[in-house]
Design a protein around this motif. Structure first.
Motif, short mmCIF file in Angstrom:
data_model
loop_
_atom_site.label_atom_id
_atom_site.label_comp_id
_atom_site.label_asym_id
_atom_site.label_seq_id
_atom_site.Cartn_x
_atom_site.Cartn_y
_atom_site.Cartn_z
N ALA A 29 0.73 -1.06 -0.23
CA ALA A 29 -0.16 0.06 -0.54
C ALA A 29 0.75 1.53 -0.42
N PHE A 30 2.07 1.57 1.26
CA PHE A 30 2.91 2.18 0.93
C PHE A 30 3.81 2.37 -0.71
N GLU A 31 3.99 1.34 -1.32
CA GLU A 31 4.58 2.14 -2.24
C GLU A 31 3.62 1.96 -3.71
N LEU A 32 2.37 1.91 -3.57
CA LEU A 32 1.19 2.19 -4.89
C LEU A 32 1.08 3.87 -4.22
N ALA A 33 1.06 4.12 -2.79
CA ALA A 33 0.81 5.56 -2.84
C ALA A 33 2.10 6.68 -3.27
N ARG A 34 3.15 5.73 -3.31
CA ARG A 34 4.23 6.71 -3.70
C ARG A 34 3.59 6.79 -5.48
N ILE A 35 3.22 5.92 -5.94
CA ILE A 35 3.19 6.19 -7.32
C ILE A 35 2.44 6.50 -7.62
N ARG A 36 0.78 6.42 -6.45
CA ARG A 36 0.08 7.83 -7.56
C ARG A 36 0.44 8.98 -6.53
N LEU A 37 1.03 9.83 -5.58
CA LEU A 37 1.73 11.01 -5.79
C LEU A 37 2.58 11.97 -7.00
N LEU A 38 3.27 10.11 -7.24
CA LEU A 38 4.07 10.48 -8.39
C LEU A 38 3.13 10.87 -9.87
N ASP A 39 2.10 10.22 -9.64
CA ASP A 39 1.19 10.38 -10.53
C ASP A 39 0.79 11.70 -10.98
N ALA A 40 0.19 12.37 -9.71
CA ALA A 40 -0.22 13.62 -9.03
C ALA A 40 0.29 14.67 -9.46
N ILE A 41 1.74 14.60 -8.93
CA ILE A 41 2.47 15.57 -9.19
C ILE A 41 2.95 16.23 -10.77
N GLY A 42 2.19 15.04 -11.80
CA GLY A 42 2.70 14.97 -12.87
C GLY A 42 1.98 15.73 -14.18
N GLU A 431 13.52 13.91 -12.84
CA GLU A 431 14.95 13.27 -11.76
C GLU A 431 15.05 13.48 -10.26
N GLN A 432 14.89 14.45 -10.19
CA GLN A 432 15.20 15.55 -9.38
C GLN A 432 13.73 14.81 -8.51
N ILE A 433 12.56 14.49 -8.69
CA ILE A 433 11.38 14.52 -7.95
C ILE A 433 11.39 12.94 -7.84
N PHE A 434 11.61 11.96 -9.02
CA PHE A 434 12.49 10.69 -8.54
C PHE A 434 13.03 10.34 -7.14
N ASP A 435 14.56 10.77 -7.40
CA ASP A 435 15.23 10.80 -6.23
C ASP A 435 14.01 11.25 -4.11
N VAL A 436 13.75 12.06 -5.06
CA VAL A 436 13.17 12.46 -3.92
C VAL A 436 12.51 11.86 -2.77
N LEU A 437 11.27 11.06 -4.04
CA LEU A 437 10.21 10.13 -3.66
C LEU A 437 11.19 8.52 -4.00
N GLU A 438 11.58 8.26 -4.35
CA GLU A 438 12.39 7.02 -3.10
C GLU A 438 13.38 7.41 -2.31
N ARG A 439 13.77 8.22 -1.44
CA ARG A 439 14.68 8.59 -0.57
C ARG A 439 14.07 7.86 0.36
N PRO A 440 13.88 7.09 1.50
CA PRO A 440 13.15 6.76 2.81
C PRO A 440 13.60 8.12 4.22
N ASP A 441 14.38 9.29 3.22
CA ASP A 441 14.70 10.22 4.49
C ASP A 441 14.28 11.36 3.91
N ALA A 442 13.91 11.44 3.12
CA ALA A 442 13.36 12.71 2.26
C ALA A 442 12.50 13.55 3.06
N THR A 443 11.93 14.88 2.92
CA THR A 443 10.87 15.29 3.68
C THR A 443 10.39 16.02 2.59
N LEU A 444 9.52 16.43 3.04
CA LEU A 444 8.35 17.46 1.83
C LEU A 444 8.90 18.42 1.76
N ALA A 445 10.11 19.09 1.96
CA ALA A 445 10.64 20.49 2.23
C ALA A 445 11.55 20.07 0.40
N ASP A 446 11.94 18.53 0.78
CA ASP A 446 12.65 18.69 -0.53
C ASP A 446 11.71 18.79 -1.82
#
Length: 463
Positions: A29-42, A431-446
């Motif tokens: 569910a967490f990974e699906l949420a990540r891909i949905r956030l990516l889609d929404a941003i795009g 690529e920067q957005i991909f990187d942020v969404l993949e990093r476990p220590d990322a913040t929304l500020a990133d």
């Protein structure tokens, strides 16, 4: 009027949702949420220069104040309501966001903006944000499957009415509210959930989801300070079921999260109404087989009267959409455009004037309702093409191959890159957005840093 002492919170729908709101989120569910956030941003970045997005940005900037929140136009420092207004509009403006077909509901434009605003206010981590959107989206799907279609049949905008209830769950989780306060938050937002199907030729779909997200933010914050809400906003004597549906039935709350329905959320392949996804796929298959000038007649079969209302009626408006936004719901025009061009992408909607080849074929396109066994779990379509020499061929799409779901989520990344390209943003931003969404220590500020651009996109959409 029932009092709190007369109602057992454990027996209410709000109580069941509150219990689920704090439940663990699985890795899937967490990974699906990540891909949905990516889609929404795009899709939001692709929509930045639409008239409705520019209007929302102007309104939020001028009248909704400053604050701690970021918005998907690359600006940080907005109020929660201003950010939600912009983010909901951007995500929904191109009608390119998600759909849960079994519940006829979009989750992205309500759940994600509310979660983004609360995350900024609380300094929440990106993983916390993703868990909250996962839970909120699941509540949206569960409510949508239980009662969403009945709401639409009565003329209510499901994504707004039920979306506010889902968004408040995401907001409450991020605020770390206890069970009692989550029930209060659900009760508060449940009394003001609104949005009707009286869309006409307007942007009200975007407005409805924005107001739903704003209401969810306000209700969660109010509940966090002890502001009390009703315990039965859904099944009570004057709750949602009674006022909107003339029904007193109680949803089976034991099914919430067992199994998770949000795994079946679809993300669109084409930037138009979900009922047109299968239609476009059929159209492009037909275009690869026949030249538009050789076609004598086209009959498109849709699965319901609701589908006809969304994309085929009134006929004149669907043949000659007045702008890019309405073209996304114009079945006749889009079929003609696809047959003539042999392709449908975001640039298809940049120019909606009728040229010679389109005028020539528009009057030979008809829509009708047909029975499809897979509807409403999927939204299929069928197209029968007859050529001038008498050749007849039928094209069918089951609704699954025309969208991105659990089985082909990798395609969402390609869609994201295409949206970035269309938006005019430098490809390195993707690529920067991909990187942020993949990093476990990322913040929304990133994420806001990655989204910040100094050069606005050139105009692509005419008012």
């Amino acid at each position: 009027m029932s009092t709190a002492s007369e109602i057992d919170r454990s027996d209410s729908i709000s109580g069941a949702i509150a219990d689920f709101a704090v439940a663990p989120v699985s890795g899937e569910a967490f990974e699906l949420a990540r891909i949905r956030l990516l889609d929404a941003i795009g899709v939001a970045l692709a929509a930045r220069n639409t008239p409705q997005a520019q209007s929302a940005i102007a309104g939020a900037t001028s009248f909704m104040g400053e604050g701690l929140c970021g918005s998907l136009d690359g600006v940080v420092g907005r109020s929660p309501y201003g950010a939600a207004f912009i983010n909901s509009t951007l995500i929904h403006a191109l009608d390119f966001d998600d759909t849960y077909p079994a519940g006829a509901i979009h989750t992205h434009p309500t759940v994600i903006p509310a979660a983004l605003a609360i995350s900024d206010m609380k300094g929440a981590s990106l993983p916390d944000l993703l868990e909250a959107t996962a839970v909120g989206a699941e509540v949206a799907c569960w409510l949508g499957k239980a009662i969403g279609r009945d709401l639409q049949d009565r003329g209510f905008h499901t994504s707004a009415v039920l979306g506010s209830l889902a968004a408040v769950v995401a907001a409450a989780r991020l605020l770390k509210l206890d069970r009692e306060k989550i029930v209060d938050a659900i009760g508060l937002v449940g009394t003001v959930g609104a949005g009707t199907w009286q869309f006409e030729e307007s942007w009200v779909k975007n407005w409805n989801v924005a107001v739903a997200a704003q209401s969810a933010i306000g209700a969660a914050i109010a509940a966090s300070t002890g502001f009390k809400g009703p315990l039965q906003p859904i099944e009570g004597q004057y709750g949602l079921l009674a006022t909107h549906l003339d029904a007193g039935r109680l949803a089976d709350t034991s099914t919430l999260g067992d199994p998770w329905l949000s795994a079946d959320i679809s993300m669109k392949r084409y930037g138009c109404c979900h009922f047109l996804q299968s239609v476009v796929s059929c159209t492009l298959e037909a275009a690869s087989s026949f030249r538009a000038s050789d076609i004598e007649a086209v009959t498109v079969k849709l699965p319901s009267e609701l589908a006809m209302r969304c994309v085929a009626l009134p006929i004149e408006a669907r043949k000659a959409p007045e702008n890019s936004y309405r073209a996304r719901f114009a079945g006749h025009w889009l079929v003609a455009r696809g047959l003539v061009d042999g392709d449908v992408n975001l640039r298809t909607f940049d120019e909606v004037s009728l040229d010679g080849p389109l005028v020539d074929i528009l009057d030979r396109i008809n829509f009708q309702i047909s029975d499809f066994a897979s509807y409403p779990a999927n939204w299929p379509a069928e197209m029968e093409v007859t050529t001038k020499d008498g050749t007849r061929r039928t094209f069918h799409n089951d609704g699954r191959a025309s969208t991105f779901a659990k089985s082909n989520l990798h395609a969402v990344e390609d869609k994201f890159r295409q949206n970035i390209c269309y938006s005019g943003i430098n490809v390195t931003t993707a690529e920067q957005i991909f990187d942020v969404l993949e990093r476990p220590d990322a913040t929304l500020a990133d994420l806001w840093v990655a989204l910040k651009t100094d050069t606005p996109p050139s105009s692509k959409v005419e008012e």
